[in-house]
Design an enzyme around this catalytic site. Structure first.
Site, PDB file in Angstrom:
ATOM      1  N   GLN A   1      41.472  30.259  43.222  1.00  0.00           N
ATOM      2  CA  GLN A   1      42.771  29.599  43.077  1.00  0.00           C
ATOM      3  C   GLN A   1      42.687  28.153  43.565  1.00  0.00           C
ATOM      4  O   GLN A   1      43.242  27.778  44.594  1.00  0.00           O
ATOM      5  CB  GLN A   1      43.844  30.385  43.828  1.00  0.00           C
ATOM      6  CG  GLN A   1      44.228  31.693  43.161  1.00  0.00           C
ATOM      7  CD  GLN A   1      44.907  31.466  41.820  1.00  0.00           C
ATOM      8  OE1 GLN A   1      45.874  30.724  41.714  1.00  0.00           O
ATOM      9  NE2 GLN A   1      44.403  32.124  40.775  1.00  0.00           N
TER      10      GLN A   1
ATOM     11  N   ARG B   1      34.364  31.857  47.343  1.00  0.00           N
ATOM     12  CA  ARG B   1      34.630  31.239  46.046  1.00  0.00           C
ATOM     13  C   ARG B   1      33.534  31.624  45.058  1.00  0.00           C
ATOM     14  O   ARG B   1      32.351  31.375  45.292  1.00  0.00           O
ATOM     15  CB  ARG B   1      34.722  29.714  46.174  1.00  0.00           C
ATOM     16  CG  ARG B   1      34.993  29.032  44.828  1.00  0.00           C
ATOM     17  CD  ARG B   1      35.227  27.545  44.956  1.00  0.00           C
ATOM     18  NE  ARG B   1      35.312  26.943  43.626  1.00  0.00           N
ATOM     19  CZ  ARG B   1      36.399  26.968  42.855  1.00  0.00           C
ATOM     20  NH1 ARG B   1      37.505  27.551  43.293  1.00  0.00           N
ATOM     21  NH2 ARG B   1      36.397  26.409  41.657  1.00  0.00           N
TER      22      ARG B   1
ATOM     23  N   ASP C   1      35.710  35.257  32.351  1.00  0.00           N
ATOM     24  CA  ASP C   1      35.544  34.305  31.255  1.00  0.00           C
ATOM     25  C   ASP C   1      34.705  33.103  31.660  1.00  0.00           C
ATOM     26  O   ASP C   1      34.581  32.152  30.886  1.00  0.00           O
ATOM     27  CB  ASP C   1      36.911  33.847  30.731  1.00  0.00           C
ATOM     28  CG  ASP C   1      37.714  33.075  31.776  1.00  0.00           C
ATOM     29  OD1 ASP C   1      37.520  33.332  32.983  1.00  0.00           O
ATOM     30  OD2 ASP C   1      38.541  32.221  31.387  1.00  0.00           O
TER      31      ASP C   1
ATOM     32  N   TYR D   1      46.697  25.934  36.012  1.00  0.00           N
ATOM     33  CA  TYR D   1      47.420  26.029  37.275  1.00  0.00           C
ATOM     34  C   TYR D   1      48.635  26.965  37.155  1.00  0.00           C
ATOM     35  O   TYR D   1      49.774  26.582  37.410  1.00  0.00           O
ATOM     36  CB  TYR D   1      47.870  24.654  37.767  1.00  0.00           C
ATOM     37  CG  TYR D   1      46.743  23.760  38.212  1.00  0.00           C
ATOM     38  CD1 TYR D   1      45.663  24.271  38.950  1.00  0.00           C
ATOM     39  CD2 TYR D   1      46.742  22.397  37.909  1.00  0.00           C
ATOM     40  CE1 TYR D   1      44.623  23.462  39.362  1.00  0.00           C
ATOM     41  CE2 TYR D   1      45.704  21.572  38.330  1.00  0.00           C
ATOM     42  CZ  TYR D   1      44.640  22.112  39.057  1.00  0.00           C
ATOM     43  OH  TYR D   1      43.604  21.306  39.474  1.00  0.00           O
TER      44      TYR D   1
ATOM     45  N   ASP E   1      38.551  39.213  36.754  1.00  0.00           N
ATOM     46  CA  ASP E   1      39.088  37.876  36.956  1.00  0.00           C
ATOM     47  C   ASP E   1      40.531  37.897  36.457  1.00  0.00           C
ATOM     48  O   ASP E   1      40.909  38.742  35.636  1.00  0.00           O
ATOM     49  CB  ASP E   1      38.247  36.868  36.168  1.00  0.00           C
ATOM     50  CG  ASP E   1      38.759  35.450  36.309  1.00  0.00           C
ATOM     51  OD1 ASP E   1      39.150  35.066  37.431  1.00  0.00           O
ATOM     52  OD2 ASP E   1      38.798  34.741  35.297  1.00  0.00           O
TER      53      ASP E   1
ATOM     54  N   ASP F   1      42.969  34.796  35.559  1.00  0.00           N
ATOM     55  CA  ASP F   1      43.396  33.839  34.538  1.00  0.00           C
ATOM     56  C   ASP F   1      42.390  33.768  33.398  1.00  0.00           C
ATOM     57  O   ASP F   1      41.198  33.525  33.616  1.00  0.00           O
ATOM     58  CB  ASP F   1      43.589  32.460  35.164  1.00  0.00           C
ATOM     59  CG  ASP F   1      44.571  32.499  36.332  1.00  0.00           C
ATOM     60  OD1 ASP F   1      45.505  33.320  36.286  1.00  0.00           O
ATOM     61  OD2 ASP F   1      44.389  31.721  37.293  1.00  0.00           O
TER      62      ASP F   1
END
Length: 233
Positions: A93, A148, A174, A60, A49, A51
């Site tokens: 995203q 997704r 996470d 964002y 992953d 972020d």
């Protein structure tokens, strides 16, 4: 232009290549293979992953100057590169789906991450990004898009485009949705980190609950714990 790196196995050195920024497909998903995997047969991959895992969590994230590699990222990816383990970034995203920023901003952040890794002689092999969200703006308003996470579409796509053995691969994330994507894709297991959203007790419990006899779920403090995974040890 997205800067990639490939390994020249005959000379055992890294060389820079220029890879055109890809067009987003008709399905609205970003799909890009930067470094083709060399050698015969399929092999285990490390799915990361972005972020909160590869880079520090930023709400964002859309500005290159805010993209900060996690302290352990270089060490883990260097280990994978040295073992010939493909490193694949898979990221939801929703910010694009919600209209907070666009693909140009996403590409700029990806360039920053790739450049920071390249400065340490490391690289990732591919990146997939899904903007679809139930509350997204058209055309990204599909509520349960197969790409997704926790759906496995990005992982399955990677295995179609690269010689990846999903049954031997691991995912690091996470969120419980990262573990869910790994489970549905038939991976060997997942490492749920306590960084980013992983510090939330409910997120951790939901991730742990996805463990099965065939799919391990481990808990790690930071990305450095990924080095202990079977495919990197």
């Amino acid at each position: 232009m997205f800067n990639g790196r490939v390994e020249n196995q005959e000379r055992n050195e890294h060389v820079n290549i220029q890879v055109p920024t890809p067009a987003v497909g008709e399905d609205g998903v970003w799909s890009q293979v930067l470094n083709r995997v060399c050698g015969p047969g399929r092999r285990a991959a490390l799915f990361l992953d972005r972020d909160g895992v590869l880079v520090d969590e930023v709400h964002y994230l859309c500005r290159p100057e805010d993209a900060c590699l996690s302290i352990a990222a270089v060490d883990v990816i260097r280990r994978a590169n040295g073992l010939g383990v493909p490193v694949v970034i898979i990221t939801n995203q929703a910010g694009i789906g919600h209209g907070k920023y666009g693909w140009d901003e996403f590409a700029a952040v990806q360039d920053k991450i790739a450049d920071d890794l390249a400065m340490s002689g490391t690289f990732f092999n591919a990146v997939y990004a899904c903007p679809h969200h139930a509350d997204g703006k058209p055309p990204y308003d599909m509520p349960d898009h197969p790409y997704r996470k926790p759906n496995p579409g990005m992982l399955l796509r990677a295995a179609e485009e690269m010689p990846i053995d999903l049954a031997q691969s691991w995912i690091v994330g996470d969120r419980a949705s990262d573990m869910g994507a790994g489970l549905k894709a038939g991976l060997a297991g997942g490492l749920h980190l306590l960084t980013g959203h992983g510090s939330d007790d409910s997120e951790r419990a939901a991730a742990a609950a996805l463990a099965t006899a065939e799919f391990q779920v481990l808990i790690g403090e930071t990305l450095i714990d990924a080095i202990d995974l079977a495919l990197l040890s």
